[in-house]
Motif scaffolding. Structure first.
Motif, short mmCIF file in Angstrom:
data_model
loop_
_atom_site.label_atom_id
_atom_site.label_comp_id
_atom_site.label_asym_id
_atom_site.label_seq_id
_atom_site.Cartn_x
_atom_site.Cartn_y
_atom_site.Cartn_z
N TRP A 94 0.87 -1.42 0.04
CA TRP A 94 0.03 0.06 -0.11
C TRP A 94 0.91 1.16 -0.02
O TRP A 94 0.37 2.12 -0.67
CB TRP A 94 -1.02 -0.02 1.24
CG TRP A 94 -2.04 -0.88 0.91
CD1 TRP A 94 -2.17 -2.17 1.55
CD2 TRP A 94 -3.10 -0.75 0.14
NE1 TRP A 94 -3.45 -2.85 1.01
CE2 TRP A 94 -3.77 -1.87 -0.06
CE3 TRP A 94 -3.35 0.14 -1.06
CZ2 TRP A 94 -5.05 -2.05 -0.96
CZ3 TRP A 94 -4.55 -0.03 -1.88
CH2 TRP A 94 -5.31 -1.14 -1.97
N ASP A 96 3.62 1.64 -1.50
CA ASP A 96 4.18 1.73 -2.74
C ASP A 96 2.85 2.29 -3.93
O ASP A 96 3.05 3.14 -4.54
CB ASP A 96 4.62 0.39 -3.47
CG ASP A 96 5.94 -0.16 -3.11
OD1 ASP A 96 6.77 0.70 -2.28
OD2 ASP A 96 6.22 -1.30 -3.19
N ARG A 97 1.74 1.67 -3.72
CA ARG A 97 0.73 2.35 -4.33
C ARG A 97 0.45 3.72 -4.06
O ARG A 97 0.03 4.42 -5.11
CB ARG A 97 -0.68 1.49 -4.20
CG ARG A 97 -0.42 -0.07 -4.44
CD ARG A 97 -0.24 -0.05 -5.92
NE ARG A 97 -0.25 -1.58 -6.35
CZ ARG A 97 0.84 -2.23 -6.47
NH1 ARG A 97 2.00 -2.00 -6.05
NH2 ARG A 97 0.69 -3.53 -7.19
N ILE A 100 2.84 6.08 -5.94
CA ILE A 100 2.49 6.22 -7.19
C ILE A 100 1.36 7.25 -7.18
O ILE A 100 1.47 8.16 -8.09
CB ILE A 100 2.29 4.85 -7.78
CG1 ILE A 100 3.38 3.80 -7.89
CG2 ILE A 100 1.75 4.96 -9.00
CD1 ILE A 100 3.28 2.48 -8.19
N LEU A 101 0.47 6.91 -6.43
CA LEU A 101 -0.52 7.86 -6.50
C LEU A 101 -0.29 9.32 -6.23
O LEU A 101 -0.90 10.31 -6.96
CB LEU A 101 -1.76 7.41 -5.68
CG LEU A 101 -2.82 8.63 -5.47
CD1 LEU A 101 -3.86 8.58 -6.83
CD2 LEU A 101 -3.89 8.09 -4.46
#
Length: 129
Positions: A94, A96-97, A100-101
């Motif tokens: 999460w 990492d996600r 990215i967001l």
């Protein structure tokens, strides 16, 4: 080996899934307690407290020693490390996600500001004529 770890992890999450058991674990961070002491803060019988303690024992989160007629419980935090390792994978996932967001939102914000500045520049140039 993997099946044993999965079984223990299932037992740990089952044990942690109940607020009374989580609070009992927290109580044990202060040191050993009897079953009666663990049950005292709750409106439950000693039999109900024993069932909660049994779930914690099955998960390996506590050890119970019998001294005469007294059952003494103490925290065994080892299995929490296994659960933490399992959760850490998803924490990284999460994180990492979300990184990215955040990058995409910053890029979008930069593009929007750039477009606004160009539009303002063009409008000012048009006013000068």
């Amino acid at each position: 080996m993997v099946e044993h770890q999965t079984s223990q992890l299932d037992a740990v999450f089952h044990a942690l899934g109940d607020p009374t058991r989580r609070q009992m674990l927290r109580q044990l961070t202060g040191g050993e307690q009897t079953v009666g002491q663990l049950a005292e803060p709750y409106d439950i019988s000693l039999a109900a407290a024993s069932k909660h303690i049994k779930a914690l024992e099955v998960a390996g989160l506590i050890h119970r020693d019998v001294r005469g007629r007294t059952h003494i419980c103490r925290l065994a935090p080892g299995p929490l490390a296994t659960a933490h390792q399992w959760l850490s994978f998803y924490e990284r996932f999460w994180t990492d996600r979300l990184d990215i967001l955040e990058r995409l939102l910053r890029e979008e914000d930069t593009a929007r500001k750039s477009k606004t500045q160009n539009t303002t520049k063009i409008a000012k140039t048009g006013d000068d004529q």
